[in-house]
Enzyme design. Structure first.
Site, mmCIF file in Angstrom:
data_model
loop_
_atom_site.group_PDB
_atom_site.id
_atom_site.type_symbol
_atom_site.label_atom_id
_atom_site.label_comp_id
_atom_site.label_asym_id
_atom_site.label_seq_id
_atom_site.Cartn_x
_atom_site.Cartn_y
_atom_site.Cartn_z
ATOM 1 N N SER A 161 0.863 -1.184 0.000
ATOM 2 C CA SER A 161 0.000 0.000 0.000
ATOM 3 C C SER A 161 0.898 1.233 0.000
ATOM 4 O O SER A 161 2.086 1.149 0.361
ATOM 5 C CB SER A 161 -0.849 -0.004 1.278
ATOM 6 O OG SER A 161 -1.498 1.237 1.461
ATOM 7 N N TYR B 58 -1.880 -0.679 10.577
ATOM 8 C CA TYR B 58 -1.963 -1.003 9.146
ATOM 9 C C TYR B 58 -0.629 -0.667 8.483
ATOM 10 O O TYR B 58 -0.077 -1.475 7.731
ATOM 11 C CB TYR B 58 -3.108 -0.220 8.498
ATOM 12 C CG TYR B 58 -3.330 -0.542 7.030
ATOM 13 C CD1 TYR B 58 -3.754 -1.807 6.632
ATOM 14 C CD2 TYR B 58 -3.127 0.418 6.035
ATOM 15 C CE1 TYR B 58 -3.970 -2.107 5.291
ATOM 16 C CE2 TYR B 58 -3.342 0.130 4.697
ATOM 17 C CZ TYR B 58 -3.759 -1.137 4.330
ATOM 18 O OH TYR B 58 -3.967 -1.435 2.988
HETATM 19 P P1 NDP Z 1 -11.300 -6.284 -0.252
HETATM 20 O O1 NDP Z 1 -11.858 -6.162 1.114
HETATM 21 O O2 NDP Z 1 -12.226 -6.146 -1.415
HETATM 22 O O3 NDP Z 1 -10.525 -7.667 -0.413
HETATM 23 C C1 NDP Z 1 -9.799 -8.243 0.632
HETATM 24 C C2 NDP Z 1 -9.617 -9.711 0.319
HETATM 25 O O4 NDP Z 1 -8.809 -10.305 1.341
HETATM 26 C C3 NDP Z 1 -10.931 -10.456 0.280
HETATM 27 O O5 NDP Z 1 -10.944 -11.338 -0.814
HETATM 28 C C4 NDP Z 1 -10.941 -11.243 1.578
HETATM 29 O O6 NDP Z 1 -11.627 -12.487 1.393
HETATM 30 C C5 NDP Z 1 -9.442 -11.497 1.754
HETATM 31 N N1 NDP Z 1 -9.105 -11.824 3.128
HETATM 32 C C6 NDP Z 1 -9.230 -11.058 4.231
HETATM 33 N N2 NDP Z 1 -8.859 -11.741 5.314
HETATM 34 C C7 NDP Z 1 -8.488 -12.984 4.886
HETATM 35 C C8 NDP Z 1 -8.020 -14.147 5.530
HETATM 36 N N3 NDP Z 1 -7.857 -14.204 6.864
HETATM 37 N N4 NDP Z 1 -7.743 -15.247 4.781
HETATM 38 C C9 NDP Z 1 -7.924 -15.216 3.436
HETATM 39 N N5 NDP Z 1 -8.351 -14.131 2.768
HETATM 40 C C10 NDP Z 1 -8.654 -13.037 3.495
HETATM 41 O O7 NDP Z 1 -10.154 -5.198 -0.330
HETATM 42 P P2 NDP Z 1 -9.038 -4.846 -1.433
HETATM 43 O O8 NDP Z 1 -9.256 -5.586 -2.671
HETATM 44 O O9 NDP Z 1 -8.971 -3.388 -1.468
HETATM 45 O O10 NDP Z 1 -7.724 -5.368 -0.675
HETATM 46 C C11 NDP Z 1 -6.773 -6.224 -1.243
HETATM 47 C C12 NDP Z 1 -5.387 -5.818 -0.781
HETATM 48 O O11 NDP Z 1 -5.101 -4.519 -1.288
HETATM 49 C C13 NDP Z 1 -5.206 -5.743 0.736
HETATM 50 O O12 NDP Z 1 -3.966 -6.317 1.075
HETATM 51 C C14 NDP Z 1 -5.192 -4.245 1.000
HETATM 52 O O13 NDP Z 1 -4.445 -3.922 2.153
HETATM 53 C C15 NDP Z 1 -4.540 -3.736 -0.265
HETATM 54 N N6 NDP Z 1 -4.771 -2.319 -0.544
HETATM 55 C C16 NDP Z 1 -6.039 -1.849 -0.763
HETATM 56 C C17 NDP Z 1 -6.250 -0.493 -0.955
HETATM 57 C C18 NDP Z 1 -7.608 0.104 -1.121
HETATM 58 O O14 NDP Z 1 -7.746 1.327 -1.073
HETATM 59 N N7 NDP Z 1 -8.651 -0.686 -1.355
HETATM 60 C C19 NDP Z 1 -5.125 0.450 -0.994
HETATM 61 C C20 NDP Z 1 -3.840 -0.166 -0.785
HETATM 62 C C21 NDP Z 1 -3.684 -1.490 -0.575
HETATM 63 P P3 NDP Z 1 -12.563 -13.217 2.453
HETATM 64 O O15 NDP Z 1 -13.193 -12.161 3.301
HETATM 65 O O16 NDP Z 1 -13.529 -13.963 1.580
HETATM 66 O O17 NDP Z 1 -11.654 -14.131 3.199
#
Ligand code: NDP
Length: 253
Positions: free
Chosen positions: A149, A162
């Site tokens: 990020s 975070y």
């Molecule tokens: P979402 O919430 O849409 O996606 C997060 C994903 O992570 C989901 O598929 C969720 O699946 C999965 N996840 C969470 N916890 C677990 C776990 N314990 N085991 C397996 N899977 C897990 O958010 P984003 O797509 O935005 O996030 C994806 C990445 O991008 C993250 O690492 C985030 O920090 C990073 N990011 C996002 C930004 C933003 O502004 N959106 C900016 C910068 C970085 P499920 O709940 O089904 O397990």
């Protein structure tokens, strides 16, 4: 024409929504067979259905990567069922923000468990397979792409844990990069700014209100914009390693 990732296998964690889902689709479009892991299997099946109908190979895996055993099992099942592993995209993560003193420590623990330790567990399990793919795979190169990020580059108030988890991702990735460079296992980090996904929705209401206000007038990135960055990294020629991509919405300061 043969697609760039034809014959390769990718595992994308956190592919049930947002950036992970878009990345899985992007890698499939480049010809990869894709394993998608997350806790919400119904959402993974929604992604897989149309892709399989179009002739793609998608393996859905229920996994909570905060658990070392489940993280390892996700990697091993990918290799057992799809035959190999060329690309690991460590995307699963969550962002729970707020002033440190007012944040339950459990939120910190969850972020470190998923964003940092979970990523390390899947990577540890994947490394022997990635090294094998780099030695004798169709492209003779393998990739780990870690979704960090902007908060892995710059620390912000309200984001202490975070940022700590994402700074950790950067440090882990750079050390790994140095260790694996000579074996043609590339390590890349993608650092998105604000992306329009479900990520913010898990925050407490008072924190969500602050986040919405901060970005009220800014057009956020779409998940596909970040997926493009990942696809760019993993489709480069064998001698080209993109180590870091920082991708912000144009108006984000
Ligand atoms: P979402 O919430 O849409 O996606 C997060 C994903 O992570 C989901 O598929 C969720 O699946 C999965 N996840 C969470 N916890 C677990 C776990 N314990 N085991 C397996 N899977 C897990 O958010 P984003 O797509 O935005 O996030 C994806 C990445 O991008 C993250 O690492 C985030 O920090 C990073 N990011 C996002 C930004 C933003 O502004 N959106 C900016 C910068 C970085 P499920 O709940 O089904 O397990």
């Amino acid at each position: 024409m043969t697609k760039t990732l034809h014959g390769t296998v990718a595992l994308v964690t956190g592919a049930s929504s947002g950036i992970g889902e878009a990345t899985a689709l992007a890698l499939a479009a480049e010809g990869a067979a894709v394993a998608v892991a997350a806790r919400r299997v119904d959402r993974l099946e929604d992604l897989a259905g149309p892709n399989r109908a179009a002739g793609g190979t998608v393996l859905t895996i229920a996994a909570d990567i905060a658990g070392q055993d489940q993280a390892r099992a996700a990697v091993e099942r990918t290799v057992a069922e799809l035959g190999r592993l060329d690309t690991l995209v460590n995307n699963a993560g969550l962002m729970l923000l707020g002033p440190a003193a007012a944040t339950p420590v459990e939120e910190w623990r969850t972020m470190v468990d998923v964003n940092l330790l979970g990523l390390m567990y899947t990577t540890h399990a994947a490394l022997p397979h990635l090294a094998r793919a780099a030695a004798d795979g169709p492209r003779r190169v393998a990739d780990v792409v870690n979704i960090s990020s902007v908060a892995g580059r710059v620390a912000f108030a309200m984001s202490s844990a975070y940022c700590a988890s994402k700074f950790g991702v950067g440090a882990f990735s750079e050390a790994l990069r140095q260790e694996l460079a000579g074996r043609f296992v590339r390590v890349g980090v993608v650092e998105p700014g604000s992306v329009e996904t479900e990520l913010r929705e898990h925050n407490r209401p008072e924190v969500r209100a602050v986040l919405e206000q901060q970005f009220a007038t800014i057009e956020r990135l779409q998940a596909g914009d970040v997926a493009d960055a990942v696809a760019y990294i993993v489709t480069r020629a064998r001698h080209v390693a993109i180590n870091e991509l920082l991708v912000r919405p144009t108006e984000q300061v």
